[in-house]
Design an enzyme around this catalytic site. Structure first.
Site, PDB file in Angstrom:
ATOM      1  N   GLY A  22       0.811  -1.208   0.000  1.00  0.00           N
ATOM      2  CA  GLY A  22       0.000   0.000   0.000  1.00  0.00           C
ATOM      3  C   GLY A  22       0.843   1.256   0.000  1.00  0.00           C
ATOM      4  N   HIS A  25       2.414   4.733  -4.944  1.00  0.00           N
ATOM      5  CA  HIS A  25       2.999   5.892  -5.608  1.00  0.00           C
ATOM      6  C   HIS A  25       3.293   5.515  -7.054  1.00  0.00           C
ATOM      7  CE1 HIS A  25       6.751   3.721  -5.073  1.00  0.00           C
ATOM      8  NE2 HIS A  25       6.584   3.734  -3.750  1.00  0.00           N
ATOM      9  N   GLY A  27       5.863   4.600  -8.531  1.00  0.00           N
ATOM     10  CA  GLY A  27       6.653   3.384  -8.708  1.00  0.00           C
ATOM     11  C   GLY A  27       5.774   2.147  -8.779  1.00  0.00           C
ATOM     12  N   HIS A  28       4.780   2.064  -7.898  1.00  0.00           N
ATOM     13  CA  HIS A  28       3.829   0.952  -7.956  1.00  0.00           C
ATOM     14  C   HIS A  28       3.032   0.989  -9.257  1.00  0.00           C
ATOM     15  CE1 HIS A  28       4.164   1.491  -3.439  1.00  0.00           C
ATOM     16  NE2 HIS A  28       4.489   0.216  -3.594  1.00  0.00           N
ATOM     17  N   GLN A 139      13.119  -2.585  -9.556  1.00  0.00           N
ATOM     18  CA  GLN A 139      14.563  -2.702  -9.467  1.00  0.00           C
ATOM     19  C   GLN A 139      15.114  -2.066  -8.188  1.00  0.00           C
ATOM     20  OE1 GLN A 139      16.981  -4.189 -11.177  1.00  0.00           O
ATOM     21  NE2 GLN A 139      18.630  -3.240  -9.999  1.00  0.00           N
ATOM     22  N   ASP A 141      14.279  -2.462  -5.229  1.00  0.00           N
ATOM     23  CA  ASP A 141      14.422  -3.508  -4.219  1.00  0.00           C
ATOM     24  C   ASP A 141      15.159  -4.698  -4.823  1.00  0.00           C
ATOM     25  OD1 ASP A 141      12.860  -2.194  -2.078  1.00  0.00           O
ATOM     26  OD2 ASP A 141      11.223  -2.400  -3.504  1.00  0.00           O
ATOM     27  N   VAL A 167      11.618   3.966 -10.510  1.00  0.00           N
ATOM     28  CA  VAL A 167      11.002   5.261 -10.818  1.00  0.00           C
ATOM     29  C   VAL A 167      11.500   6.277  -9.793  1.00  0.00           C
ATOM     30  CG1 VAL A 167       8.843   6.530 -11.115  1.00  0.00           C
ATOM     31  CG2 VAL A 167       8.991   4.118 -11.809  1.00  0.00           C
TER      32      VAL A 167
END
Length: 279
Positions: A22, A25, A27-28, A139, A141, A167
């Site tokens: 959750g 942002h 990136g998700h 990437q 993580d 991102v």
């Protein structure tokens, strides 16, 4: 949700899965867009996994807003949002955990004991529940990606792990749900992490191959910012996470974990590959 997954497989529809905690942002959303392009059905999970936190205070203050997250996903063609309650993932009497030896012991594993045991366990549960054809990870993580790839191979999951480039904010700071916990000053200062990693990347492009020298370059840049407290700077094989002394032909990344106040940020760039680099 499991019955839905079986139905979709019977219909020969490809299932793309984006696991999240959750506080969504951009990136998700990049993961969601990639899943939407590749798969017939997109499932996003939202579950703050307590077993991957080794600090209860960190767990308690992790940002949560399921209503806002669901509203955000509504505009991106997500077919299902899977937001289980704690007892649905970890029922009373739960006592089985998944441990990925070796690759999970370095970097984040050394600084956050038990973290990857929690990651591997919840990913196993989610993969077993949803049976996705593709699962999408960022990437940023990189170690989590390596652990999940090892887990997928070892346990025979028929899921392809798709890695999407990092991102970033305009400043270069890698997007993270934890960024919302930074003060305005710290958020501005934290962009130095990416600047330091880029310095090493530039040196690599100029011909530097010595890992110690590249690490020192990153450390020198970070030392310019008094608010930055470094946990580690590491140059490692991207697949095994083993440290390297000299960068050769195998894909190698330079990773860093840096604290600003009580917020811990991680980032990395791939030194010697032009594909998924996040740079």
């Amino acid at each position: 949700m499991f019955s839905i997954s079986r139905k979709l497989r019977r219909e020969s529809k490809t299932v793309g899965f984006v696991p999240t905690m959750g506080a969504l942002h951009e990136g998700h959303l990049a993961l969601v867009r990639e899943a939407r392009q590749r798969c017939d059905i997109v499932i996003v999970s939202i579950f703050v996994n307590p077993t991957q936190f080794n600090d209860k205070k960190d767990l308690d203050r992790y940002p949560r807003d399921l209503t806002a997250d669901a509203a955000m996903l509504a505009g991106y063609g997500v077919d299902y949002v899977f937001a289980p309650e704690l007892h649905e993932i970890y029922p009373d009497g739960f006592s089985t955990y998944v441990i990925v030896d070796g690759i999970a012991d370095y970097l984040e594993g050394a600084f956050r004991p038990g973290h990857f045991r929690g990651v591997a366990t919840v990913v196993t549960i989610l993969f077993n529940t949803l049976r996705p054809d593709n699962a999408f990870f960022g990437q940023k993580d990189a170690q989590q990606v390596a652990v999940v790839k090892q887990l997928t191979r070892d346990l025979g999951f028929e899921t392809e792990i798709v890695v999407v480039p990092t991102v970033r904010e305009e400043s270069g700071l890698a997007l993270s749900s934890r960024n919302s916990l930074l003060s305005d000053e710290d958020r501005q200062k934290a962009s130095i992490i990416y600047r330091a990693l880029r310095e090493a990347k530039a040196a690599f492009k100029r011909g530097e191959r010595n890992a110690s020298t590249l690490s020192q370059l990153v450390n020198q840049v970070l030392a310019e910012e008094p608010l930055a407290e470094v946990d580690y700077i590491a140059i490692v094989d991207a697949d095994t996470l083993q440290p390297v002394e000299k960068v050769g032909d195998k894909e190698t990344l330079i990773a860093a974990a840096v604290n600003f106040g009580d917020v811990r940020l991680i980032d990395n760039v791939v030194l010697n590959r032009g594909a998924v680099t996040g740079t």
